[in-house]
Design an enzyme around this catalytic site. Structure first.
Site, PDB file in Angstrom:
ATOM      1  N   LYS A 113       0.876  -1.216  -0.092  1.00  9.57           N
ATOM      2  CA  LYS A 113      -0.005   0.001  -0.032  1.00  9.57           C
ATOM      3  C   LYS A 113       0.991   1.135  -0.008  1.00  9.57           C
ATOM      4  O   LYS A 113       0.689   2.324  -0.677  1.00  9.57           O
ATOM      5  CB  LYS A 113      -0.863  -0.016   1.253  1.00  9.57           C
ATOM      6  N   GLN A 157      -4.394  -1.754  10.086  1.00  9.45           N
ATOM      7  CA  GLN A 157      -4.242  -2.916   9.575  1.00  9.45           C
ATOM      8  C   GLN A 157      -4.772  -4.244  10.202  1.00  9.45           C
ATOM      9  O   GLN A 157      -4.659  -4.314  11.572  1.00  9.45           O
ATOM     10  CB  GLN A 157      -2.747  -3.287   9.157  1.00  9.45           C
ATOM     11  N   ASP A 180     -11.291   2.405   4.255  1.00  6.07           N
ATOM     12  CA  ASP A 180     -11.584   1.087   4.275  1.00  6.07           C
ATOM     13  C   ASP A 180     -12.943   1.005   4.209  1.00  6.07           C
ATOM     14  O   ASP A 180     -13.448  -0.307   3.571  1.00  6.07           O
ATOM     15  CB  ASP A 180     -10.935   0.341   5.428  1.00  6.07           C
TER      16      ASP A 180
END
Length: 354
Positions: A113, A157, A180
């Site tokens: 990412k 994460q 997200d």
């Protein structure tokens, strides 16, 4: 980030080298949220509906959906849009990443990412916490990013260590920075027709991006989503319903899943079981989006393992019309959707609409 303790490592990454792409026009297809058609029930006078799926001649195989190629095109357009935004506002998008513990797979995903952000011009912040950190310490870090005006997107994460409440942490992320798409406000608005979430979860958004770019007919088609995780399966079902597909969810308690799946025009799988979906599960000519990402031992591989999906690829390509490979299918497009969400968030913050 003061007051958390000296064990928190926060690294600010600059933009690095700028990758230049030739500008290209956005492809013309419906938005990822789908057309807002009303439900109007019309009795059918035709009792026989011919199947649109093709049955391949012997030896013919499916079209392989190249996620790397599509992701490159998306990133090119994002990089160009970031340059235009910065030229007008003098600012660039910023993404904050929170990593708890030292899981190797999490570190790998984070690095992918961060590299993608650098390629398109998104600045990044990284906060690394030990696996033993408390929930209040983690929330304090997230709170700091919520208040940081240079941060337009926040990723925590997953998975988190077991002693931390993932639901509580996901809810604590500001909905306006939830790139997200996991915040209950965004997920709830995705589920409700007539409302629009600020962000759509990246993997489901990537799935629909692939279908739309391929020109796959979704309206009225039978679609099966195998798996109902809150990050992939459930929001993918919501998106397909917004595109007026007839959606069936197959899960661990479903009876005869192979029979249900074999009637689907579109099959999406994300269950984490290698090769669970066999060729005889699939309707001839169906489109398959394999979102599984499984590590399988392979002594012949340099690393001792290989990555495979949920669908038995060797069998499926002899039956279906199109399929995403693993790796190189949905994964790269998912990363591009994260970049897209971060850019959208920044533009809202900047008040930049053109």
């Amino acid at each position: 980030m003061r007051g958390v303790g000296n064990w928190v490592c926060v690294v600010r990454r600059g933009l690095g080298r700028r990758v230049r792409y030739s500008p290209c026009r956005s492809p013309q297809y419906p938005t990822v949220l789908g057309p807002n058609f009303p439900d109007v029930w019309i009795p059918s006078t035709n009792t026989h509906r011919p199947q649109s799926s093709a049955i391949f001649p012997k030896g013919q195989t499916a079209a392989i959906i190249d996620g790397n190629f599509i992701a490159h095109d998306i990133k090119s357009r994002i990089a160009d849009e970031i340059r235009r935004t910065k030229a007008v506002t003098g600012k660039c998008p910023g993404l904050a990443v929170v990593l708890v513990g030292k899981r190797r797979d999490s570190r790998t995903f984070i690095n992918i990412k961060l590299k993608a952000c650098e390629e398109v011009g998104i600045a990044t912040l990284i906060a690394e916490l030990p696996e033993t950190c408390t929930e209040s310490e983690l929330l304090h870090v997230v709170s700091g990013f919520n208040e940081d005006t240079s941060v337009h997107g926040i990723i925590v994460q997953l998975p988190l260590p077991r002693h931390l409440d993932e639901e509580k942490v996901m809810t604590f992320v500001s909905p306006e920075k939830d790139v997200d798409g996991f915040h209950p406000l965004n997920m709830g608005n995705l589920a409700m027709r007539g409302r629009e979430p600020l962000f759509v979860p990246c993997a489901p958004k990537g799935c629909l991006e692939l279908l739309l770019r391929l020109g796959v007919e979704i309206i009225g088609k039978k679609s099966v989503v195998i798996g109902r995780s809150k990050m992939v399966g459930l929001p993918t079902s919501f998106l397909l319903q917004r595109h007026h597909a007839t959606v069936t969810t197959v899960h661990a308690f479903t009876n005869n899943p192979e029979q249900i799946t074999s009637k689907a025009d579109i099959v999406v799988s994300d269950v984490g079981i290698p090769n669970m979906v066999r060729g005889n599960w699939l309707k001839p000519g169906a489109v398959v989006i394999d979102m599984g990402n499984n590590l399988v031992k392979d002594p012949s591989s340099r690393r001792g393992y290989r990555v495979t999906g949920d669908v038995c690829y060797e069998e499926a390509i002899k039956v279906v019309s199109a399929i995403t490979p693993v790796p190189g299918g949905v994964g790269p497009v998912t990363i591009s959707m994260l970049l897209s969400n971060t850019l959208d968030s920044a533009k809202r913050a900047f008040g930049f609409t053109s």
